[in-house]
Design an enzyme around this catalytic site. Structure first.
Site: not given
Lengths: 174, 172
Positions: A47, A52, A97-98, A139-140, A143
């Protein structure tokens, strides 16, 4: 199409609460295409969320159809203004996480969720998700609220050993 | 960086971490990865420390505070450094009536499967009449879960309850 730069901790923009999308125009479609290209280019991420890449809007992409072991999923989803409206159960899982390279840790998430969202054209949808896909979505959506998984870490030594016993009491309402 | 591994052990009391890290900070040191846990009521910590000092200079920073806190310390020069994390793909949970050899049996079986242990924590719980051993292991192996499961199955006849589950790390 263009690759976007992924913001990394401690960039303060990752801690901002994102705005609702109100215009479902060509600019939005172009951004979504770029966001997807960016997700695919990086390390295998299920995702990505608009904040981000520095765009403070409530847009996420998830795709849980390519896990090593298949999990229940709705395929590739582009979600605009997603809102979790129901939570049920909880489960420990490992996340990375990215935006937080070189770190993974254990996080507790709801096991099942109900989601209300729009698509890139502004149409409304509802989804019920469970397990890995529900985790990815949470998780997304975090953000979008300026929350990273490291804000929800539990001790490495924490283990929900008798998880099933806890499930009954795990209901949580917003 | 020129990391040294600092190990400190001794009787636990509140404030140890604050006192030690303050002394290190004032001595010009930086910290890398650290791990602290109480074992049997004792304080234990391992820290990657670097300040560019010699081992003797670092020891002279730590000695005053470790003596005050009645802690023993140990310094080792170390290879390696930061950003060497490996992501586990299996979790192993073990429990059984406490007796000698549980860790050796379980880890021996895992090792034979090429399983590399990345994290391990174990505890003796229950009461002194019926102590129970609980262990959690996270690690990495190339083999399929069925291989691990069938290898660990033989431990059931020894009354060791072992459960393996995959860890699918979510990157988002």
């Amino acid at each position: 199409m263009a690759m976007l730069e992924i913001l990394k901790l401690p960039d303060p923009r990752l801690k901002e609460v994102a705005e609702d999308v109100t215009r479902f125009d060509e600019d939005l479609q172009q951004f979504i295409a770029d966001l997807e290209e960016t997700r695919q280019a990086g390390p295998a991420a299920v995702g990505i969320a608009a904040p981000q890449v520095g765009r403070s809007q409530r847009i996420v992409i998830i795709d849980c159809s390519t896990t090593r072991k298949p999990v229940p999923n709705h395929g590739h989803l582009i979600l605009v203004n997603p809102e979790i409206i129901e939570w049920d159960g909880f489960e420990l899982g490992r996340e990375g996480c990215l935006s937080v390279p070189d770190y993974t840790g254990n996080v507790i998430r709801a096991e099942r969720i109900k989601l209300r969202t729009q698509d890139p054209q502004g149409e409304h949808h509802e989804y019920e998700m469970e397990g890995y896909e529900a985790r990815a979505l949470q998780h997304e959506v975090d953000h979008l609220d300026g929350i990273l998984f490291i804000d929800r870490l539990v001790s490495r030594r924490t283990d929900l050993f008798q998880r099933k016993v806890y499930q009954k009491g795990g209901k949580k309402k917003k | 960086m020129n990391w040294q591994m600092l190990t400190l052990v001794g009787e636990d009391q509140p404030g140890i971490v604050a006192r030690i890290t303050d002394a290190l900070y004032r001595g010009g040191c930086t910290l890398g990865e650290t791990s602290m846990i109480r074992l049997g009521g004792n304080f234990t910590i391992m820290m990657m420390v670097d300040g560019g000092q010699s081992e003797q200079a670092l020891a002279s920073i730590i000695t005053p505070v470790s003596e005050q806190l009645k802690l023993k310390f140990h310094l080792d020069p170390m290879h390696g450094g930061l950003h060497q994390h490996r992501v586990p793909n299996f979790q192993v949970r073990v429990n059984g009536a406490d007796r000698a050899g549980i860790v050796a049996r379980v880890t021996g079986v895992l090792s034979a499967c090429g399983f590399n242990i990345l994290e391990l924590a174990s505890d003796v719980v229950g009461d002194s009449q019926q102590p129970v051993y609980i262990m959690t292991i996270q690690g990495y192996a190339e083999v399929d879960i069925e291989v691990l499961e069938s290898a660990l199955e033989k431990l059931e006849s020894e009354d060791i309850d072992v459960h393996v589950s995959p860890i699918e790390t979510l990157i988002g």
